[in-house]
Every structure is written in structure tokens, then in C-alpha cells.
Write an enzyme that holds these catalytic residues in place. Structure first.
Site, PDB file in Angstrom:
ATOM      1  N   GLU A 184     -17.857  26.851  -3.718  1.00 26.76           N
ATOM      2  CA  GLU A 184     -18.525  26.503  -2.619  1.00 26.76           C
ATOM      3  C   GLU A 184     -19.721  25.120  -2.781  1.00 26.76           C
ATOM      4  O   GLU A 184     -20.856  25.332  -2.724  1.00 26.76           O
ATOM      5  CB  GLU A 184     -19.596  27.489  -2.076  1.00 26.76           C
ATOM      6  CG  GLU A 184     -18.553  28.376  -1.790  1.00 26.76           C
ATOM      7  CD  GLU A 184     -19.138  29.748  -0.713  1.00 26.76           C
ATOM      8  OE1 GLU A 184     -20.244  30.100  -0.807  1.00 26.76           O
ATOM      9  OE2 GLU A 184     -18.416  30.593   0.047  1.00 26.76           O
ATOM     10  N   GLU A 273     -11.668  32.731  -0.472  1.00 24.57           N
ATOM     11  CA  GLU A 273     -12.345  33.945  -0.356  1.00 24.57           C
ATOM     12  C   GLU A 273     -12.483  34.559   1.021  1.00 24.57           C
ATOM     13  O   GLU A 273     -12.969  33.958   1.930  1.00 24.57           O
ATOM     14  CB  GLU A 273     -13.873  33.877  -0.734  1.00 24.57           C
ATOM     15  CG  GLU A 273     -14.230  33.757  -2.356  1.00 24.57           C
ATOM     16  CD  GLU A 273     -15.598  33.674  -2.565  1.00 24.57           C
ATOM     17  OE1 GLU A 273     -16.389  34.011  -1.858  1.00 24.57           O
ATOM     18  OE2 GLU A 273     -16.020  32.811  -3.489  1.00 24.57           O
TER      19      GLU A 273
HETATM   20  C1  IPT Z   1     -19.652  33.577  -1.348  1.00 25.59           C
HETATM   21  C2  IPT Z   1     -19.639  33.360  -2.564  1.00 25.59           C
HETATM   22  O1  IPT Z   1     -18.866  32.170  -3.005  1.00 25.59           O
HETATM   23  C3  IPT Z   1     -19.375  34.448  -3.601  1.00 25.59           C
HETATM   24  O2  IPT Z   1     -19.478  34.114  -4.882  1.00 25.59           O
HETATM   25  C4  IPT Z   1     -20.354  35.609  -3.148  1.00 25.59           C
HETATM   26  O3  IPT Z   1     -21.661  35.332  -3.182  1.00 25.59           O
HETATM   27  C5  IPT Z   1     -19.846  35.751  -1.805  1.00 25.59           C
HETATM   28  O4  IPT Z   1     -20.100  34.676  -0.888  1.00 25.59           O
HETATM   29  C6  IPT Z   1     -20.694  36.951  -0.871  1.00 25.59           C
HETATM   30  O5  IPT Z   1     -20.649  38.133  -1.731  1.00 25.59           O
HETATM   31  S1  IPT Z   1     -20.735  32.691  -0.344  1.00 25.59           S
HETATM   32  C7  IPT Z   1     -20.406  32.751   1.422  1.00 25.59           C
HETATM   33  C8  IPT Z   1     -20.825  34.032   2.017  1.00 25.59           C
HETATM   34  C9  IPT Z   1     -20.965  31.842   2.034  1.00 25.59           C
END
Ligand code: IPT
Length: 947
Positions: A184, A273
Site C-alpha cells: 500500500e 487483499e
Molecule cells: C491493509 C494492510 O495492507 C494489511 O497489512 C493489514 O494492515 C490490513 O490492512 C488490516 O488488517 S491496509 C487497508 C485496511 C487500508
């Protein structure tokens, strides 16, 4: 030069735009086009789930979790690699034992999963420092940039981790198919950094496509800078439509539709993700997070995403969350458990979310035309505007995928409509029914094994060619109507073996009508095709099926709690399966030569059913009693608080400069990281010659959220204060709090000794390091420990003591600097015979640190998996906090308002399942208390037979 050529060659080979599908294929080549990834030219729908090995410090359990992924229809695992977990100090790296990522990648391969390797350098993941080692706070150069200092540091990491990943790539016969650069990084614009990470990877032999996960929207590395420096081959998007408000599990997409956008025309749509759980920001407990992101959410959002943009690359965050053991947690958002409300719980149990992954995952693996689709006109649900449809079709096979959902996505009613469906093989009017917060993906024009599926309003879970016939599992909501139409050259024979299914035949179409109820079985033979056994169930019945591939083809199993693998040899079908206390029926659809069934080491008596399957019953696991925890012994520590304590070997804290972007308020600089003490508690002792006129001690300490500090003067306890935290806004524009974690302690009359040495002792908690989500050094490099100290104007000379070195087995995140930790009170071997017996719940506590220890023996059956936890009864007092050590491993923190958690996972491996165990609790009390934590007991999260 050879190296350079190799790298260039590797880049040519992996660049999807240069290698058209169908070009010369070498083993393990990963290519892609606008539709999907291809491995050796074969299209795949990437169905991955995230796993953090560093949150499960028992390598043999990695296999358990990854086999569970595989059994749910995942074909890949996404792995963050945590730099902090491997590197306690510059130049020091450990890849052994629980850090053996080579073993991790081998295990993933053995489990039959591809790997998305995500080595950061930054990973976020609610891990301390977002995965950046705390020592990076002390190097010059902005973190997550190309600035010198940081650059040398991250290159050091990449050159350690990349070669490990490289030797496990598909081209080398391993599982790694993608390499994700950074995390990100969209709000940051240092293209040179993004590019350098990729250049380092290529130089280290990474030849698979490089991806990155963008947050929130598509305007970033993915699209705007798609061709410039830093651009990656396959950018993807992170999407968390359900938010993290677990306290309100009835929410429905408060953060949007959750549709993964198409970023470019030449690459597949990649949900890098996709939400599959949540952090528990409001301390609601993870069961609520599991509800927030439960099967309804999965059904609606995942299927909606699948059909709306034709995404074919999914990575679900998290598949299994695990534990923030030691000092792994980032302090602002999480506590010890990182269960995440995931499909597989922290204790490795399967949940209804797992069932839904299985239903969807099996479908994506079985119905391969879904890997290549374009949008097409959808058959309208014209007689009920409450329902809406959308459709895609495979341009080569014509197979259609129709999404049926509510027009108002928040609707909670059950609605029915008739689809007037101009399917590829002819037009049909069929009923659909969708309950509130649900969605279906139904298929038409599909070559289902040796059959031709004209259409079905049931969803397809899977199908397999077994023993010369096709066996298909279809499903739908209990009580909803279903219609399935199959095409034949002449009228086939239809035998309804179970359930109520009516059939009609006209013009080559066999139409079955039914209501989803239990499990209906229909055998169809003749009609110019090989036989078909249709198993049409409710969602729940479908979820009881498992599919495993054997050398003699696939087998389907109905029943058992989990099928890990199957094989057929001679006349015997063998399953490696888990059988829970519910036990019950097991039914196996295997090639006809299989007449016997063996599950693990047990022969199961079977009969042959009319469905051609083998039916038997499983034996439940035996009881697995756990001992009571008795024989606790206690010992008070904190000798550091006493004036006579010998601190001569402690580190002198006299620095007047710091690389920290936070200028010190008082000198010397007391930041713990500057003296090499990065994790856990840290002690300070300040010596000063009192004038006698001093009246107050004024301190500032930064601990991260939920931290505290305790203060003594000349051995007398003065009290405690809450430690400072990251500025609440958490953005880079808010200046640091000028008065973080203040503590003002009045000096009691008569306590100071004028003209001689006086000693102030301070015990400061360090709850972990802030993340660096927006690449803001003010946030990431926020100091820990005392950050200002004054006793009037009197000069103080300080010493500091944190952890006594790095535990060679458990690593740098296991321990801080409590006296007991420095002298091994947490270790099993520590002699405690001289400690006095005491019940932790009832023994009075004095301010400072008191340790409790007890031992217990376990003799859990070898053929059972019994995950064990430690439970604290009663309500925790905010006035004490407990660090829990199991056989020396720091497995969590309880009390002190650290989180709602009362049950702590004691993972096998750390826990001796057949042998002696030692529990040690370090209890830090802020005030005198009549009793401490308890009652304390062991409990089992589950009990399954695994052999
Ligand atoms: C996303 C991150 O890439 C991951 O590492 C983890 O932190 C996850 O969120 C939340 O558990 S960040 C996204 C919610 C903007």
C-alpha cells in the site's frame, strides 16, 4: 555481465505483454493476460488466503494450517515475510527454527499451494513497526524511501530474503508464482524506491511477475504511473468494504461496494487483499469480527466482486490470523490475539466461514471457464425488480456466469423471480430465489465433465469424473426452488435415489425441478452420455463434501471434519481426515475398485450405497482431559527499584544527540531504541545529588497505547502514569504531542537525602512500535521509553537496561528487560523450589513486578489434535498486567486494559503435548492489590482425531 543478461532474460520471460500465451513454455512459467494468470500456459483463478508464519511459532503447525487452506479450495497462500522477525540488529539475521522460511515454502509446496511472496520491506499487518525492525528507527533516511541509510538497511533485508524466495519459484520447481513489492505504497511517491525494490529482486533471481497491493483506490502505482519508474507488472487493490467495526456486526458494506476495479487492460483484475476478517479495534472480541465478515458478507461481496469486474486473482486477508506473541503487535490497533475473525480460528478450528470458502473455492477450481470472461447481457429477473442480475461469459466456450442478487444490496427480505434466460443452448424460464444479504452465481452452457449443462439455478460446488461417471455437487439455500437443465441426444433414464425431484424431457432437454432440502440424489444414465450422479443439497449439506485428488483421479467425501488427502491403492480408499467429537457418517465416492475404507489408522466398515459410494461411520476421538493448574509459587522482583541495586553494568544513557526526528525535550537523550533496547519493558535508574529543595519529579514517557510506567524514589514507590501514544489523528500533518505521557510525582517530605546520591528508578513498558502506513518518520520513529525527565534543575546521570540479549531460539521479540526476564525466571529450568506457594488470584500484590510459576504435565493422545488454551477467570483489573510465558515463550499479555482477551492460545510445539510444561506469569501491579489474576485454568478449544 552474465548476471545482467540473466536478469534481462528473466524479465523478458516473465513480462506478460511480451510472452503471448501459447509461446514456448518452460516448466514453471508464469504469464498473464487481461483475463488471468497462466502457469505453463494453463489459466488459473488465483484463490489465495493470507497466512503469517510469524504469528504461529510452531513450524509443524504451518502444515496443519496450509493443508486446511488447500482443503477449502484455495490454490495459493499469500505470505508476508516480516523483516523485524528475522533481524534483531543491523546485519544480524536469523532464518532458523521458527524463522525457517525455507521450511515454510517447502511446506506450502507440499500442501499443494502456490505462494504469493510479500517480503515488504514494509508489510503493515498490525505488526510492530509494520514489519520494519525497530533498529531501523535509528538509521538516518526516511523509512520507506530511497534515502541513504534506509536504503542500505532495506537492501540488506532484501538480499537475505530474496534468495530464499527465488529458489522456491515455480521455475525452480517450487511454489512461488508472484512477488509483491512493498505494501500500500500509494500515498507515497518515491518511485526510485519502488523501482529499486524490484531491481533488487530481479538481481537476486526473482523472475516471477511482480505485484503490489494498492490501498483503497486505483489512482496510484497501478494506473497513473503504470509505465514509469516504480510501476509493477500486476498491481492489485486492497479492499475492506466491511470496515473494522466488529462491535456492530450487522453493518453491511459501510466502506463501499467492495468491487475490485480493473486497473489496466493488459493484466487480470487482482484483489490483492480482500477482506476476510477484521482487526478488533473496538475490543468487541473476534467472534464479533467473524460475524461482521461472516458467510453472508462472503456470499454477497465475494460473488458480486467475481462477476462485476471478472476478477480472477483473489487473496483473502486473513485465512488464518494467529497470535501476536512476544512483542510482535503494533500497539495501536491490536492485542495478543490476531485471530482476525478469520475462517480458521487462532486455535486452528474451522468455522462456518471456512464452509463458505470451500463452496466458493471448489467452484472456482472446478468450473474452469470462469478464468476467462467478458461482460455480456444478463437475463433479466423481469418480474421482480427487487432482484438484479449481471453476467459474464467465456468467449471461447460461451459458458455464462450469472450473478443474481438484490437490487438494494442492504435488503434483508427473501425475493423470488423468474429468469427468462436465453442460455447458449436455448431459452428457459427458471425460478431464482435470493434471501437477504446473499448472492448466487449460476452457470449456463457448460461442459460439465461428460455432460452438457444447459443451465442450473443451483450453484455448482464441484464435479468430478469418478469411475466412468460424473459426480456433481450442486447447492442452494434451504427451501429455495431450483431447476437444472441438461442436454441429451435421446431421453436418458432418471432415477431419483433420494429427495423430491421431478423431471421432464423435451427436445433434448432434461429438466429437473426441486426445492433445496437436505441432499437429493439423482442418477441419470443413457441419453448418449456417460452416467451422471447429481447431488443437490442445501448450503449446509454441500459444505459437508470434501474433494481430494489421487493418482487414480478425484474422490469426493461426505462427512468427517476435514479431508486433508486421499489415495486409492488396490481395493482400499484411504483418507487422511480429521474426525471430531460429532463423528457420524462418512461416505466416499471413489473409483469402483475401492471396496474398503481406511481413515488414518482405522479401518472403517463400509457398505456400498445405491449412489455407488461407500458408506460407514467414523469413531469419535477419545477424551483428552487437562490437568488443573495447582502448585503456584510466587516471587517478588523489581530489585532495580531499590537504591542499593548494582546498576554499574547497565548502559550509560548520556547521549546528547539522536537520529530521531523527535528532538529531545531534556538531555541526555533517554530514547530506549537509541541504546539498542527495542522491545518490552525497560528500566531506567537516575542518580542525582539532591539539593534537598527538589519537590517534584516531572517525566514524559512514550509507550504506545495501553502502556504505563512506574516510578520509585530511593526505594519508595511514587506511583504510575499512562505512557504517551501516537498522536490520535495519526496523520503526518499533526505535530507530535509536546507533552506525551506526562507524569508529575510529588517528592514526599523526608525522602530525599541532600548532598548524597539519590536514585530514581523507572520501569517503562514498550507496547511495540507504531506502523509506518503513510511513510511518516514522525510516526514510525516516535521514541519509546523515557523521553524527558527533570527533578527541578538538578543534574541526573542515567543508566538504562532492557532485554539482556536476544534469545537464540525465541528471537528478539520474546523478551524485554524485566529482572525476571534478564535472569531467566520465565524459562522452564529456573529453580523455583525456594519460592513460596501462593494462589495468584488471592495473594496480595505490591506495586512492581511479581512472578508466579507452576508446572503441569500433559499426556494428550498422539493421534488427536487438541489445541489448548489458558483461561483467566474473573474480570481483569486494569491495575495489573500479566506477561504469560509458556516454557519460556512469551505467549501473550492479559489485564491492564490491554484488550478484552481472557483466553490465550498455547500452541503445540511451544506446549509439550506429552511432557512437562512450565507456566510463568510476570505480573506488574501499579498499586497494592488484594489479589491478582485468576482463577487460571487450561481448556481445550477442540478435539479431533487426526490419525
Ligand atoms: C491493509 C494492510 O495492507 C494489511 O497489512 C493489514 O494492515 C490490513 O490492512 C488490516 O488488517 S491496509 C487497508 C485496511 C487500508
Amino acid at each position: 555481465m552474465r548476471r545482467v543478461l540473466q536478469v534481462l532474460l528473466a524479465m523478458l520471460v516473465t513480462c506478460g505483454t511480451l510472452v503471448a500465451p501459447g509461446d514456448a513454455r518452460t516448466a514453471g512459467e508464469v504469464t498473464y493476460d487481461r483475463y488471468s494468470l497462466m502457469i505453463d500456459g494453463r489459466r488459473i483463478v488465483l484463490q489465495a488466503a493470507e497466512f503469517h508464519y510469524f504469528r504461529l511459532p510452531s513450524p509443524h503447525l504451518w502444515r496443519d494450517v496450509l493443508e486446511k487452506f488447500k482443503a477449502a479450495g484455495f490454490n495459493a497462500v499469500s505470505l508476508y515475510f516480516s523483516w523485524a522477525y528475522h533481524s534483531p540488529a543491523p546485519g544480524v539475521y536469523d532464518f532458523t527454527g521458527v524463522r525457517d522460511v525455507d521450511r515454510l515454502l517447502r511446506t506450502a509446496h507440499q500442501a499443494g499451494l502456490y505462494v504469493i511472496a510479500r517480503p515488504g520491506p514494509y508489510i503493515n499487518a498490525e505488526s510492530s513497526g509494520g514489519g520494519l525492525p525497530a533498529w531501523v528507527k535509528t538509521v538516518p533516511g526516511r523509512a520507506r524511501s530511497s534515502e541513504a541509510g534506509y536504503r542500505e538497511a532495506y537492501r540488506e533485508w532484501l538480499h537475505r530474503i530474496n534468495p530464499v524466495i527465488a529458489r522456491h519459484q515455480v521455475g525452480e520447481g517450487g511454489p512461488v508464482i508472484l512477488y509483491n513489492a512493498e505494501n500500500e505504497y500509494q500515498v507515497n511517491t518515491d518511485a526510485a524506491y519502488m523501482q529499486d525494490i524490484q531491481d533488487q529482486a530481479r538481481a537476486d533471481g526473482i523472475d516471477v511477475p511482480i505485484t503490489t497491493n494498492d490501498c483503497c483506490d486505483g489512482g496510484s502505482w497501478s494506473s497513473t504511473w503504470a509505465t514509469g519508474p516504480g510501476a509493477v507488472q500486476i498491481p492489485g487493490i486492497d479492499d475492506y468494504p466491511q470496515s473494522f467495526e466488529c462491535a456492530d456486526p450487522g453493518l453491511w458494506g459501510p466502506w463501499g461496494e467492495g468491487v475490485t476495479e480493473r486497473l489496466r487492460d493488459d493484466i487480470p483484475v487482482f484483489a490483492a487483499e480482500y477482506q476476510a476478517g477484521a482487526i478488533d479495534v473496538g475490543d468487541a472480541g473476534y467472534d464479533k469480527c467473524r460475524e461482521l465478515t461472516g458467510p453472508a458478507f462472503m456470499k454477497y461481496f465475494y460473488k458480486n466482486n467475481l462477476v462485476t469486474t471478472g476478477a480472477t486473482m483473489f487473496s483473502y486477508y486473513m485465512g488464518y490470523g494467529g497470535t501476536n506473541w512476544g512483542w510482535l503487535a503494533q500497539p495501536n490497533d491490536v492485542y495478543t490475539s490476531y485471530d482476525y475473525g478469520a475462517a480458521i480460528t487462532e486455535a486452528r478450528r474451522l468455522t462456518p466461514k471456512y464452509d463458505e470458502f470451500k463452496r466458493q473455492g471448489y467452484f472456482l477450481q472446478a468450473v474452469t471457464p470462469i478464468a476467462k470472461t467478458d461482460p455480456v447481457a444478463a437475463p433479466p429477473a423481469s418480474d421482480n425488480p427487487a432482484l438484479t442480475t449481471a453476467a459474464r461469459a467465456n468467449p471461447d466456450t460461451g459458458t455464462q456466469f450469472v450473478l443474481v442478487k438484490h437490487t438494494d444490496r442492504a435488503a434483508t427480505s427473501t425475493d423470488a423471480a423468474t429468469l427468462d434466460w436465453p442460455a447458449p443452448d436455448g431459452r428457459h424460464r427458471v425460478p431464482v430465489q435470493v434471501k437477504g444479504r446473499d448472492a448466487h452465481v449460476i452457470v449456463a452452457g457448460y461442459d460439465l465433465g461428460g455432460q452438457r449443462l444447459t443451465l442450473s439455478t443451483s450453484e455448482i460446488m464441484t464435479h468430478a469424473a469418478i469411475g466412468g461417471r460424473d459426480v456433481a455437487v450442486l447447492y442452494g439455500t434451504a427451501g429455495s426452488p431450483g431447476a437444472t437443465v441438461l442436454r441429451y441426444g435421446s431421453e436418458p433414464r432418471v432415477t431419483v435415489l433420494d429427495g423430491r425431484v421431478s423431471s421432464t424431457y423435451a427436445g433434448g432437454d432434461l429438466r429437473l425441478d426441486y426445492s433445496h432440502d437436505g441432499l437429493a440424489r439423482v442418477l441419470i444414465s443413457g441419453g448418449g452420455r456417460r452416467p451422471l450422479l447429481l447431488l443437490i443439497g442445501t448450503d449446509e449439506e454441500a459444505a459437508r463434501f470434501w474433494r481430494a485428488d489421487t493418482a487414480s483421479g478425484p474422490v469426493l467425501v461426505r462427512g468427517t471434519d476435514l479431508v486433508r488427502s486421499a489415495s486409492v491403492s488396490g481395493d482400499t480408499a484411504r483418507l487422511v481426515a480429521d474426525v471430531g467429537t460429532g463423528a457420524g457418517q462418512v461416505e466416499v465416492f471413489a473409483p469402483p475398485q475401492a471396496r474398503r475404507l481406511r481413515i488414518g489408522t482405522q479401518d472403517v466398515r463400509v457398505t456400498r450405497t445405491r449412489s455407488g459410494s461407500l458408506l460407514g461411520s467414523t469413531r469419535p476421538p477419545g477424551p483428552a482431559p487437562l490437568p488443573a493448574l495447582t502448585g503456584w509459587r510466587a516471587h517478588v522482583e523489581s530489585p532495580e527499584a531499590q537504591p542499593g541495586f548494582d546498576d554499574s553494568r547497565w548502559t550509560v544513557a548520556d547521549s546528547t544527540t539522536t537520529t530521531s526526528p523527535h528532538p529531545p525535550k531534556t538531555l541526555p537523550v533517554l530514547y530506549a531504541d537509541d541504546y539498542g533496547y527495542h522491545y518490552g519493558n525497560v528500566w531506567y535508574r537516575g542518580h542525582f545529588t539532591a539539593t534537598g529543595a527538589e519537590t517534584t519529579i516531572d517525566l514524559n514517557a512514550i509507550t504506545g497505547k495501553r502502556g504505563n510506567y512506574l516510578v520509585w524514589l530511593n526505594g519508595r514507590y511514587l506511583g504510575s502514569a499512562a505512557g504517551g501514544v501516537q498522536a490520535d489523528s495519526g496523520d503526518q500533518w499533526t505535530p507530535p504531542n509536546p507533552d506525551p505521557g506526562p507524569g508529575h510525582f510529588a517528592i514526599p517530605a523526608g525522602l530525599l537525602k541532600p548532598g548524597v546520591d539519590n536514585v530514581i528508578a523507572v520501569l517503562v513498558a514498550n507496547m511495540g512500535h507504531n506502523d509506518d502506513w503513510i511513510a511518516d518518520d514522525l510516526r514510525f520513529k516516535q521514541p519509546r521509553g523515557l523521553v524527558a525527565a527533570a527533578i527541578g534543575g538538578t543534574p541526573i546521570s542515567w543508566r538504562i537496561q532492557g532485554a539482556a540479549g536476544v534469545d537464540p531460539v525465541r528471537g528478539g521479540l520474546n523478551n524485554g528487560g524485566l529482572y525476571g526476564e534478564r535472569t531467566g525466571w520465565h524459562l522452564s529450568a529456573h529453580p523455583d523450589k525456594s519460592w513460596k506457594t501462593a494462589n495468584p488470584a488471592a495473594a496480595p500484590l505490591i506495586p512492581g513486578v511479581t512472578w508466579y510459576r507452576t508446572s503441569f504435565r500433559l499426556d494428550l493422545p498422539e493421534d488427536q489434535d487438541v489445541p489448548v488454551g489458558l483461561r483467566f477467570g474473573g474480570d481483569p483489573s486494569p491495575a495489573y498486567r500479566v506477561q504469560i510465558f509458556l516454557n519460556g515463550w512469551n505467549v501473550g499479555q492479559y489485564g491492564g486494559d490491554i484488550g478484552p482477551q481472557k483466553e490465550f492460545s498455547l500452541p503445540a510445539g511451544l506446549l509439550q503435548e506429552r511432557g512437562a510444561n512450565t507456566l510463568a506469569l510476570a505480573v506488574t501491579a501499579e498499586q497494592p492489590l488484594p489479589g491478582g489474576p485468576g482463577p487460571i485454568s487450561l481448556f481445550a478449544y477442540g478435539n479431533v482425531r487426526v490419525r
